[in-house]
Design a protein around this motif. Structure first.
Motif, PDB file in Angstrom:
ATOM      1  N   GLN A 160     -88.686 -70.520  64.751  1.00 40.68           N
ATOM      2  CA  GLN A 160     -87.650 -69.666  64.846  1.00 40.68           C
ATOM      3  C   GLN A 160     -87.302 -69.099  63.411  1.00 40.68           C
ATOM      4  OE1 GLN A 160     -83.583 -72.048  65.028  1.00 40.68           O
ATOM      5  NE2 GLN A 160     -83.441 -70.782  67.098  1.00 40.68           N
ATOM      6  N   LEU A 183     -84.253 -62.856  61.482  1.00 44.46           N
ATOM      7  CA  LEU A 183     -84.741 -61.556  61.521  1.00 44.46           C
ATOM      8  C   LEU A 183     -83.887 -60.672  60.874  1.00 44.46           C
ATOM      9  CD1 LEU A 183     -86.573 -61.408  65.002  1.00 44.46           C
ATOM     10  CD2 LEU A 183     -87.347 -62.344  63.074  1.00 44.46           C
ATOM     11  N   ALA A 190     -86.354 -56.053  65.707  1.00 44.83           N
ATOM     12  CA  ALA A 190     -85.638 -57.586  65.540  1.00 44.83           C
ATOM     13  C   ALA A 190     -84.393 -57.590  66.843  1.00 44.83           C
ATOM     14  CB  ALA A 190     -84.906 -57.413  64.209  1.00 44.83           C
ATOM     15  N   ALA A 207     -84.385 -60.602  69.606  1.00 42.08           N
ATOM     16  CA  ALA A 207     -83.257 -61.157  69.469  1.00 42.08           C
ATOM     17  C   ALA A 207     -82.730 -61.232  71.100  1.00 42.08           C
ATOM     18  CB  ALA A 207     -82.170 -60.846  68.672  1.00 42.08           C
ATOM     19  N   VAL A 229     -84.808 -66.669  67.463  1.00 38.49           N
ATOM     20  CA  VAL A 229     -84.333 -66.019  66.478  1.00 38.49           C
ATOM     21  C   VAL A 229     -82.682 -66.949  66.109  1.00 38.49           C
ATOM     22  CG1 VAL A 229     -82.911 -63.879  65.851  1.00 38.49           C
ATOM     23  CG2 VAL A 229     -84.966 -63.812  67.239  1.00 38.49           C
ATOM     24  N   LEU A 254     -79.768 -62.670  62.982  1.00 36.06           N
ATOM     25  CA  LEU A 254     -80.004 -61.401  63.041  1.00 36.06           C
ATOM     26  C   LEU A 254     -79.340 -60.596  61.885  1.00 36.06           C
ATOM     27  CD1 LEU A 254     -81.654 -58.908  64.181  1.00 36.06           C
ATOM     28  CD2 LEU A 254     -79.836 -58.710  66.051  1.00 36.06           C
ATOM     29  N   THR A 283     -74.933 -62.488  64.214  1.00 34.55           N
ATOM     30  CA  THR A 283     -75.547 -61.237  64.015  1.00 34.55           C
ATOM     31  C   THR A 283     -74.496 -60.405  62.886  1.00 34.55           C
ATOM     32  OG1 THR A 283     -76.600 -60.517  66.180  1.00 34.55           O
ATOM     33  CG2 THR A 283     -76.310 -58.759  64.670  1.00 34.55           C
TER      34      THR A 283
END
Length: 367
Positions: free
Chosen positions: A164, A167, A177, A181, A188, A191, A310
């Motif tokens: 893992q 990214l 990426a 994801a 991931v 992100l 994210t």
């Protein structure tokens, strides 16, 4: 470049949103470095990554502070022999940084050491057709479609035994990426995606944009012609074209010839022109992909959401962005989420604002 709309085995191949406006002058990132890493005894006993005991604060550095990576490494992964830079402690939490077009790993030449000093193991690969990344077989189709590039990253993670990673990318790198994801979320941890959700929908690409927006994409229409293909195959034309794109999409970045030339060396890869031309023709529906990726492309055409933590970034001097508030793609991110706007920064975000980008990686990891 970015989507104009807005594993290996799988293919048979061996939350509330917060918008933050971030200036990038003095004082943007903390000038105090706190990267003392320590692993819990239990985690170390499991052989897992050594997580810092406190959240690192990335120091502010001037873009261009670093100009080179340590000696590059190579690893066979999927259909490729991948060239990549690696920095940081071997057992640190992993960050994979993904570049775009027309760029290379030097987009992260300042970001990578900042993250390494903060305790991360940083992997920066050349994408297919760039730098020292080559195909293992001369008979492999030189395919630039989005799912093929994403599968390359899964294959790289498998080859390096990375379960893992965080990214982080821009341009082609953001798209790649995003796809990883969306399709392999278990791989991931978090992100960072410049320009947000860039997964391409080929059917949607067939609908014209307003003329002013279309003008920004002049080169992808050029690449649809044989004339554009020959330009990419000819070194001087290729370098002049890519340099023009740099100037156009990063209007506030005062890069010098040496900076550009370090990246342009990656364009001498023998497969560079084929990958770039196929990528843009495929996106416009003018070139076929490979049947082995059809199942993945069908999933991507359905616009899958991304549930991993994210941070999205919109640089406000990037001409490809119709707006920088992130609302056009907010619905695609269903997990912990934050949106940031970088003032005075253009398309090559990590190289133009390395400390800010690196801090976003740390912040996403700690979400």
């Amino acid at each position: 470049m970015i989507n104009r709309r807005t594993f290996t085995k799988a293919v048979g191949m061996g939350v509330g949103a917060t918008a933050v406006s971030v200036g990038v002058g003095a004082g943007t990132a903390s000038a105090s470095a706190s990267a003392v890493s320590s692993a819990s005894a239990a985690e170390a006993g499991r052989g897992g990554p050594h997580r810092p005991s406190v959240k690192p604060a990335i120091p502010l550095i001037a873009p261009g502070t670093h100009t080179a990576f340590p000696a590059l490494k190579q690893v066979r992964a999927g259909v490729l022999d991948v060239g990549y830079a690696e920095l940081g402690p071997k057992h640190g939490p992993v960050v994979i940084c993904l570049h775009g077009w027309p760029y290379d790993i030097h987009s992260f030449v300042d970001v990578a050491p900042l993250l390494a000093d903060a305790g991360y193991r940083v992997i920066v690969p050349y994408l297919r057709g760039h730098g020292s990344t080559t195909f293992l077989s001369g008979s492999t189709f030189r395919n630039g479609q989005q799912s093929a590039v994403a599968v390359d990253i899964i294959a790289l993670m498998d080859a390096l035994k990375i379960r893992q990673a965080v990214l982080a990318g821009f341009d082609w790198g953001s798209r790649t990426a995003d796809i990883v994801a969306a399709l392999w979320p278990e791989r991931v941890k978090a992100l960072v995606s410049v320009s947000g959700y860039l997964i391409t929908n080929v059917e949607a690409q067939k609908t014209p944009l307003p003329p002013k927006a279309e003008q920004v994409w002049w080169y992808q229409y050029y690449f649809a012609t044989d004339r554009g293909k020959v330009a990419m195959q000819t070194k001087q034309n290729r370098n002049d074209l890519c340099r023009l794109v740099w100037d156009d999409v990063s209007p506030t970045w005062a890069f010098d010839d040496a900076t550009y030339n370090r990246t342009a060396a990656a364009f001498d890869n023998p497969d560079y022109a084929a990958i770039v031309i196929h990528n843009y023709r495929w996106r416009l529906g003018l070139a076929d992909g490979e049947r082995r990726y059809d199942a993945l492309e069908a999933k991507l055409a359905a616009r899958p959401t991304i549930g991993v933590p994210t941070i999205t970034i919109d640089p406000d001097r990037d001409p490809f962005l119709a707006s920088t508030d992130g609302t056009a793609y907010r619905k695609f991110f269903t997990g912990k989420y934050e949106h940031r706007v970088l003032t005075g920064i253009g398309h090559n975000t990590p190289q133009e604002a390395p400390s800010t980008f690196a801090q976003a990686v740390v912040d996403a990891d700690w979400m």
